[in-house]
Structures are given as C-alpha cells and as structure tokens.
Design an enzyme around this catalytic site. Structure first.
Site, PDB file in Angstrom:
ATOM      1  N   ASP A  38       8.095   6.693 -29.616  1.00 24.65           N
ATOM      2  CA  ASP A  38       9.151   5.707 -29.886  1.00 24.65           C
ATOM      3  C   ASP A  38      10.268   5.752 -28.845  1.00 24.65           C
ATOM      4  O   ASP A  38      11.349   5.209 -29.064  1.00 24.65           O
ATOM      5  CB  ASP A  38       9.715   5.887 -31.304  1.00 24.65           C
ATOM      6  CG  ASP A  38      10.337   7.262 -31.501  1.00 24.65           C
ATOM      7  OD1 ASP A  38      10.169   8.123 -30.598  1.00 24.65           O
ATOM      8  OD2 ASP A  38      10.986   7.478 -32.530  1.00 24.65           O
ATOM      9  N   HIS A 242       1.720   2.930  -1.292  1.00 24.55           N
ATOM     10  CA  HIS A 242       2.520   2.933  -2.526  1.00 24.55           C
ATOM     11  C   HIS A 242       2.580   4.327  -3.143  1.00 24.55           C
ATOM     12  O   HIS A 242       2.491   4.484  -4.359  1.00 24.55           O
ATOM     13  CB  HIS A 242       1.973   1.902  -3.532  1.00 24.55           C
ATOM     14  CG  HIS A 242       2.236   0.497  -3.100  1.00 24.55           C
ATOM     15  ND1 HIS A 242       1.607  -0.593  -3.651  1.00 24.55           N
ATOM     16  CD2 HIS A 242       3.075  -0.010  -2.149  1.00 24.55           C
ATOM     17  CE1 HIS A 242       2.046  -1.692  -3.055  1.00 24.55           C
ATOM     18  NE2 HIS A 242       2.924  -1.364  -2.137  1.00 24.55           N
ATOM     19  N   ASP A 259      11.020   5.050   1.352  1.00 29.51           N
ATOM     20  CA  ASP A 259      11.144   3.623   1.068  1.00 29.51           C
ATOM     21  C   ASP A 259      11.851   3.525  -0.276  1.00 29.51           C
ATOM     22  O   ASP A 259      11.252   3.807  -1.317  1.00 29.51           O
ATOM     23  CB  ASP A 259       9.749   2.986   1.027  1.00 29.51           C
ATOM     24  CG  ASP A 259       9.790   1.482   0.789  1.00 29.51           C
ATOM     25  OD1 ASP A 259      10.834   0.963   0.373  1.00 29.51           O
ATOM     26  OD2 ASP A 259       8.740   0.838   1.015  1.00 29.51           O
ATOM     27  N   ASP A 270      15.957  -2.990  -0.213  1.00 29.47           N
ATOM     28  CA  ASP A 270      14.633  -2.435   0.058  1.00 29.47           C
ATOM     29  C   ASP A 270      14.622  -1.914   1.504  1.00 29.47           C
ATOM     30  O   ASP A 270      14.502  -2.698   2.441  1.00 29.47           O
ATOM     31  CB  ASP A 270      13.596  -3.562  -0.137  1.00 29.47           C
ATOM     32  CG  ASP A 270      12.166  -3.089   0.055  1.00 29.47           C
ATOM     33  OD1 ASP A 270      11.939  -1.876   0.188  1.00 29.47           O
ATOM     34  OD2 ASP A 270      11.267  -3.958   0.067  1.00 29.47           O
ATOM     35  N   HIS A 349      -0.660  -4.114   6.092  1.00 33.74           N
ATOM     36  CA  HIS A 349       0.156  -4.983   5.228  1.00 33.74           C
ATOM     37  C   HIS A 349       0.815  -6.064   6.068  1.00 33.74           C
ATOM     38  O   HIS A 349       0.599  -6.151   7.272  1.00 33.74           O
ATOM     39  CB  HIS A 349       1.178  -4.155   4.440  1.00 33.74           C
ATOM     40  CG  HIS A 349       2.104  -3.320   5.278  1.00 33.74           C
ATOM     41  ND1 HIS A 349       3.144  -3.848   5.998  1.00 33.74           N
ATOM     42  CD2 HIS A 349       2.136  -1.970   5.514  1.00 33.74           C
ATOM     43  CE1 HIS A 349       3.791  -2.875   6.617  1.00 33.74           C
ATOM     44  NE2 HIS A 349       3.198  -1.728   6.359  1.00 33.74           N
ATOM     45  N   HIS A 353       8.543  -9.594   3.031  1.00 35.81           N
ATOM     46  CA  HIS A 353       8.471 -10.422   1.813  1.00 35.81           C
ATOM     47  C   HIS A 353       9.862 -10.924   1.487  1.00 35.81           C
ATOM     48  O   HIS A 353      10.868 -10.351   1.928  1.00 35.81           O
ATOM     49  CB  HIS A 353       7.904  -9.590   0.647  1.00 35.81           C
ATOM     50  CG  HIS A 353       8.571  -8.265   0.482  1.00 35.81           C
ATOM     51  ND1 HIS A 353       9.758  -8.113  -0.196  1.00 35.81           N
ATOM     52  CD2 HIS A 353       8.264  -7.023   0.954  1.00 35.81           C
ATOM     53  CE1 HIS A 353      10.128  -6.833  -0.157  1.00 35.81           C
ATOM     54  NE2 HIS A 353       9.246  -6.149   0.552  1.00 35.81           N
ATOM     55  N   HIS A 360       9.850  -7.875  -4.577  1.00 37.88           N
ATOM     56  CA  HIS A 360       8.936  -8.857  -3.983  1.00 37.88           C
ATOM     57  C   HIS A 360       9.318 -10.172  -4.651  1.00 37.88           C
ATOM     58  O   HIS A 360       8.788 -10.522  -5.698  1.00 37.88           O
ATOM     59  CB  HIS A 360       7.475  -8.489  -4.230  1.00 37.88           C
ATOM     60  CG  HIS A 360       7.094  -7.198  -3.552  1.00 37.88           C
ATOM     61  ND1 HIS A 360       5.994  -6.456  -3.886  1.00 37.88           N
ATOM     62  CD2 HIS A 360       7.687  -6.511  -2.528  1.00 37.88           C
ATOM     63  CE1 HIS A 360       5.941  -5.375  -3.117  1.00 37.88           C
ATOM     64  NE2 HIS A 360       6.953  -5.391  -2.287  1.00 37.88           N
ATOM     65  N   GLU A 383       9.390  -5.220   7.940  1.00 38.20           N
ATOM     66  CA  GLU A 383       8.948  -3.846   7.724  1.00 38.20           C
ATOM     67  C   GLU A 383       7.593  -3.533   8.355  1.00 38.20           C
ATOM     68  O   GLU A 383       6.632  -3.214   7.668  1.00 38.20           O
ATOM     69  CB  GLU A 383       8.899  -3.536   6.232  1.00 38.20           C
ATOM     70  CG  GLU A 383       8.154  -4.559   5.370  1.00 38.20           C
ATOM     71  CD  GLU A 383       8.140  -4.135   3.900  1.00 38.20           C
ATOM     72  OE1 GLU A 383       7.729  -3.004   3.619  1.00 38.20           O
ATOM     73  OE2 GLU A 383       8.519  -4.941   3.047  1.00 38.20           O
ATOM     74  N   TYR A 387       0.074   3.445  10.546  1.00 35.56           N
ATOM     75  CA  TYR A 387      -0.378   4.565   9.709  1.00 35.56           C
ATOM     76  C   TYR A 387      -1.709   5.057  10.276  1.00 35.56           C
ATOM     77  O   TYR A 387      -2.675   4.286  10.329  1.00 35.56           O
ATOM     78  CB  TYR A 387      -0.567   4.094   8.264  1.00 35.56           C
ATOM     79  CG  TYR A 387       0.598   3.249   7.775  1.00 35.56           C
ATOM     80  CD1 TYR A 387       1.711   3.829   7.171  1.00 35.56           C
ATOM     81  CD2 TYR A 387       0.602   1.852   7.954  1.00 35.56           C
ATOM     82  CE1 TYR A 387       2.794   3.053   6.747  1.00 35.56           C
ATOM     83  CE2 TYR A 387       1.667   1.073   7.544  1.00 35.56           C
ATOM     84  CZ  TYR A 387       2.760   1.675   6.943  1.00 35.56           C
ATOM     85  OH  TYR A 387       3.823   0.902   6.531  1.00 35.56           O
ATOM     86  N   ARG A 405       7.005   3.603   8.937  1.00 31.39           N
ATOM     87  CA  ARG A 405       7.430   2.234   8.598  1.00 31.39           C
ATOM     88  C   ARG A 405       8.945   2.195   8.762  1.00 31.39           C
ATOM     89  O   ARG A 405       9.629   3.180   8.464  1.00 31.39           O
ATOM     90  CB  ARG A 405       7.025   1.866   7.166  1.00 31.39           C
ATOM     91  CG  ARG A 405       7.469   0.466   6.748  1.00 31.39           C
ATOM     92  CD  ARG A 405       6.772  -0.085   5.499  1.00 31.39           C
ATOM     93  NE  ARG A 405       7.062   0.649   4.288  1.00 31.39           N
ATOM     94  CZ  ARG A 405       6.244   1.485   3.685  1.00 31.39           C
ATOM     95  NH1 ARG A 405       5.041   1.694   4.200  1.00 31.39           N
ATOM     96  NH2 ARG A 405       6.581   2.124   2.590  1.00 31.39           N
ATOM     97  N   GLU A 407      12.059  -0.500   7.771  1.00 28.90           N
ATOM     98  CA  GLU A 407      12.268  -1.716   6.970  1.00 28.90           C
ATOM     99  C   GLU A 407      13.753  -2.021   6.816  1.00 28.90           C
ATOM    100  O   GLU A 407      14.530  -1.170   6.386  1.00 28.90           O
ATOM    101  CB  GLU A 407      11.644  -1.516   5.583  1.00 28.90           C
ATOM    102  CG  GLU A 407      11.927  -2.647   4.610  1.00 28.90           C
ATOM    103  CD  GLU A 407      11.177  -2.521   3.296  1.00 28.90           C
ATOM    104  OE1 GLU A 407      10.922  -1.381   2.862  1.00 28.90           O
ATOM    105  OE2 GLU A 407      10.855  -3.572   2.713  1.00 28.90           O
TER     106      GLU A 407
HETATM  107  N1  GLY Z   1       9.202  -1.116  -1.414  1.00 30.77           N
HETATM  108  C1  GLY Z   1       8.153  -2.039  -1.459  1.00 30.77           C
HETATM  109  C2  GLY Z   1       8.060  -2.777  -0.224  1.00 30.77           C
HETATM  110  O1  GLY Z   1       8.587  -2.375   0.780  1.00 30.77           O
HETATM  111  O2  GLY Z   1       7.507  -3.830  -0.188  1.00 30.77           O
HETATM  112 MN    MN Z   2      10.225  -1.069   0.851  1.00 36.24          MN
HETATM  113 MN    MN Z   3       9.590  -4.210   1.261  1.00 32.34          MN
END
Ligand code: GLY
Ligand code: MN
Ligand code: MN
Length: 439
Positions: A38, A242, A259, A270, A349, A353, A360, A383, A387, A405, A407
């Site tokens: 709960d 992820h 990230d 982000d 990727h 976004h 996103h 970003e 890798y 990465r 970003e």
């Molecule tokens: N943190 C998720 C992305 O960079 O899209």
């Molecule tokens: Mn990110």
């Molecule tokens: Mn992102």
C-alpha cells in the site's frame, strides 16, 4: 517569472478555440501508482492535464466543451473530505476548482460516471488521447455505451472520435516566455548540480553515491524531483544507454557518464556530461571525447529557424563517422560508411528530442513525411554520443568500453539558438581544471 492561473486559463481558451465545433474534449489527470503493497510512488501529474489546469490532485478529469452556455471548462475533482484530508492532505474540492483555478463548473469525482453520458449527449465530436490510459479508455467506452442505450429516448452519440494530441501537443511544443524562464532555471540548477558532482567525484565511490550529489544539489536549489531516473555509468556501464542500476564502484582510469536533470514546476531539464573518475582524461579518452564534443558544438551551431530537424541528426552522423574514421575505429570510404550505417554500432540513437514538461516531450518530428523545420520557441536536446562495446573485437583494445555522451538543452530563438545548460563545463581543459582545482 511564474506560470500563473491566468496562463493556464489562457491555454484552455486557446485549445477551446482550436477544437471542432460542437465537440467535447476529455483530459484525465494521473492516478497514484502503487510501489509495493500500500505504499505509493510520489505523485506526478499528467503533463497534458497540468498544462491546462495547474492542478496537482490525482484522478480528476478536465472537460472542455466549446460553445457550451453553462460553461466551457468543467472539472471533476476529488471532493472535500475532512476525514480523508487528515490522511492525505488538502483538497481544493469543486469550489476550489471554480474559485482558485477559474473553472466554469466543477463536480465531485463520484458524479463522473453519472454525468458524463449527459455531457457527451448531442456533441458530435469526442476528442481525447485514446490508447494513452487504458482504465480511462474503458470508462469512456462505458459512457458511450450508456448513451447508446438511450438512443430511443433521443440521445445522440458522437459521430467522430478524434485524437486530442495534434492540437494540444503542438501548443506544448512552442514554449512561451514564462515556460522558457522555468526551463532556464531548471537547466541552470541541473548544470550547477553536474559541476558539483564533477568536483565531488572520487575513485572508490559508488555510482549511486555520485548520483546523490546531483539530487542533493537540485533539492537544495528548490527542485525536489528529477525529470527521469538519473543514469550514472562508470567505465563500460556508460555504453548501456538506459543504465539506471547505478550500483557499481567508480574506478580510477575510467570515465563516468552522468545523464541527469531536475524537474521544476513540472518542466524537465536533461544534461549529460562524461568525465574522468580521477580528474584526468587518458589519451584515447581525450581523442574520442573531442570527436563527440566537436560534433555536439557543430550541431548546436547549426540550429536556427528553418533548419529541418533531420539535418541536425545527419550532421551528427557525418561528423561522428568522420571522427571514427580518423581515429581508425572505422575503415573505408566516408560516404559509403554513412550510407551503410557503419557508425551504428558506435552511435545508435538520434541526436536529440523535444524537451518540455516531459523529458521526451510531445510534438511531431515529421510532417507530411518531411522532417519539420525548427522554429523559435522549440526546445530540444543535442546529445551525440560514441559507445565502444567492451567486447568489440574489431577495434584496437585501447578503445573498448569507452562510452561518451555530451548533452545540452537548446532553445531555438528568432535569430538562432540559446543553450540553456551552458553553465556546466564540457571542454577537456575546463573539466580537468574544475575537477582538480574546484574552479
Ligand atoms: N535522459 C534521457 C535522454 O537523454 O534522452
Ligand atoms: Mn539525457
Ligand atoms: Mn535527452
């Protein structure tokens, strides 16, 4: 600058003006979600619902009915209940929704199933985000069926069911001045949090301990929640896109990728930075890092109104592939490597976004089959990453297990762009200086 009730009301007016004549639109709030038994997760309002109401209670439903004489904005909300409020806190109740939120009418939630068929009756178009919330879909179906059963008494069922997304999500894609101010503040807090984490990082620390510096800094700056689960990946964990386990020890000689971005007033930031655990990049790390950084800077520079979204991604593919070729991770002809997507094992990727209330964020990327041009007021992430899988036997061992990465969050302006997250360092020199001297 804050987003006020007048702004939320203005958004409802704007959406009402876009809706088809004689339509009814339904926008449900989020519900509490069970964590275990709960105990519940912290409540996060549905972004569409919050965008139109500023109302932070669960299970409510906003109903918009253009042209309705008794009122166009109707809210169903949890009722005032002194006994429950002792346990779960203040509720605005229907009166509060009218007085504080500026709704035309409001009713307690327990009247939803009995009132909705009557409200839908005679409206020719029903607009809502079908397929987004399965329990809500079932309820809508039940209201429609209840109305169908009354057709012999003169009930009129809508002829058309339309997705609400196209209007509402296009509105959300363009940020106004007040939204940009909130996003700038969220971005600034997250940028400072990343800098704080860089300064605190030590070999032997666990990834989740490094994560805690980010969360602490954001909370102390007024942002209680993160916009998504932070990714803190040391060494080859950075190659798991992820990765949120965040439970490994950070090792001297490895890079660490963070990230993370806070959420402020339901708007996301982000940011990703990648830096050496011990404060100094090795030569292979430097070489690969510089390729990603040069690509990121070039992609940001290319952002201005009129540039198709896909062009920015294509630029990142070209520059990263060139870099991989020059460092010997790929071999062959540049055009052929791009055409055959030879870069994909290293860059799988897209360049970024939309960013807004959801990390996103909503909004189409293509229109009539074409990548849509950037326009002032849009915010997107840039970003790029590279890798190198730890088991990639096609490359020299010195590259294996490096994941990078970088970003930033970028606003498109009338004349070009503005980087909301520029306060966190990203050149090799600036990162090394910050980590070694704390300045
Ligand atoms: N943190 C998720 C992305 O960079 O899209
Ligand atoms: Mn990110
Ligand atoms: Mn992102």
């Amino acid at each position: 600058m804050k987003i006020t009730q007048a702004d939320f009301k203005q958004r409802r007016q704007e959406l009402l003006a876009l809706l088809p004549q004689n339509s009814i639109a339904l926008i449900p709030a989020a519900s509490l979600k069970t964590r275990n038994r709960d105990a519940e997760y912290a409540f996060r309002q549905d972004s569409d619902f919050y965008y139109l109401t500023g109302f932070n209670e669960p299970d409510a439903v906003l109903v918009l009915m253009p042209g309705r004489l008794e009122g166009e904005s109707v809210m169903f909300c949890p009722p005032k209940d002194p006994a429950m409020e002792i346990w779960t806190g203040y509720r605005a109740g229907p009166d509060g929704c009218v007085n504080a939120l500026g709704m035309d009418q409001a009713f307690p939630l327990d009247q939803l199933d009995s009132q909705m068929p009557a409200l839908i009756n005679g409206r020719s178009v029903l607009c809502y985000s079908q397929g987004h919330d399965a329990p809500f879909d079932l309820r809508v179906n039940a209201w429609l069926e209840a109305l169908r059963l009354k057709v012999r008494q003169g009930a009129v069922v809508p002829q058309i069911v339309m997705m609400l997304d196209s209007w509402l999500h296009e509105m959300r894609l363009y940020k106004d001045e007040a939204e940009i101010a909130v996003m700038q503040r969220a971005a600034q807090i997250s940028a400072e949090a990343h800098s704080a984490a860089m300064m605190k990082c030590q070999p032997g620390m666990y990834e989740y301990q490094l994560e805690s510096f980010i969360q602490h800094y954001c909370a102390m700056s007024g942002a209680r929640f993160q916009a998504y689960s932070p990714i803190v990946g040391g060494g080859a964990n950075a190659c798991i896109l992820h990765y949120i386990d965040n439970n490994a020890e950070l090792k001297s000689g490895d890079l660490v990728l963070i990230d993370a971005g806070c959420e402020l007033d339901n708007y996301a930031s982000d940011i990703t930075r990648t830096f050496p655990v011990n404060g100094r990049f090795s030569e292979p790390q430097k070489a690969l890092y510089q390729v990603v950084l040069d690509t990121q800077i070039a992609c940001i520079e290319a952002m201005k109104p009129g540039v198709p979204w896909g062009e920015i991604h294509d630029l990142s593919v070209r520059l990263l592939t060139e870099g991989l070729l020059s460092l010997g991770l790929l071999k062959g002809d540049l055009e052929e490597l791009i055409a055959t997507e030879a870069y994909k094992p290293f860059y799988m990727h897209r360049i970024g976004h939309w960013l807004g209330m959801d990390v996103h964020d909503v909004g189409l990327y293509k229109q009539q089959g074409e990548w849509r041009p950037l326009q002032a007021g849009m915010v997107m992430t840039i970003e790029p990453g590279l890798y190198v899988a730890p088991d990639n036997m096609d490359v020299d061992p010195c590259w294996r297990g490096i994941g990078i990465r970088i970003e930033d969050d970028v606003l498109v302006t009338e004349t070009g762009h503005h980087v909301l997250t520029s306060a966190v360092p990203k050149t090799i020199e600036d990162i090394e200086t910050l980590m070694q001297t704390g300045a």
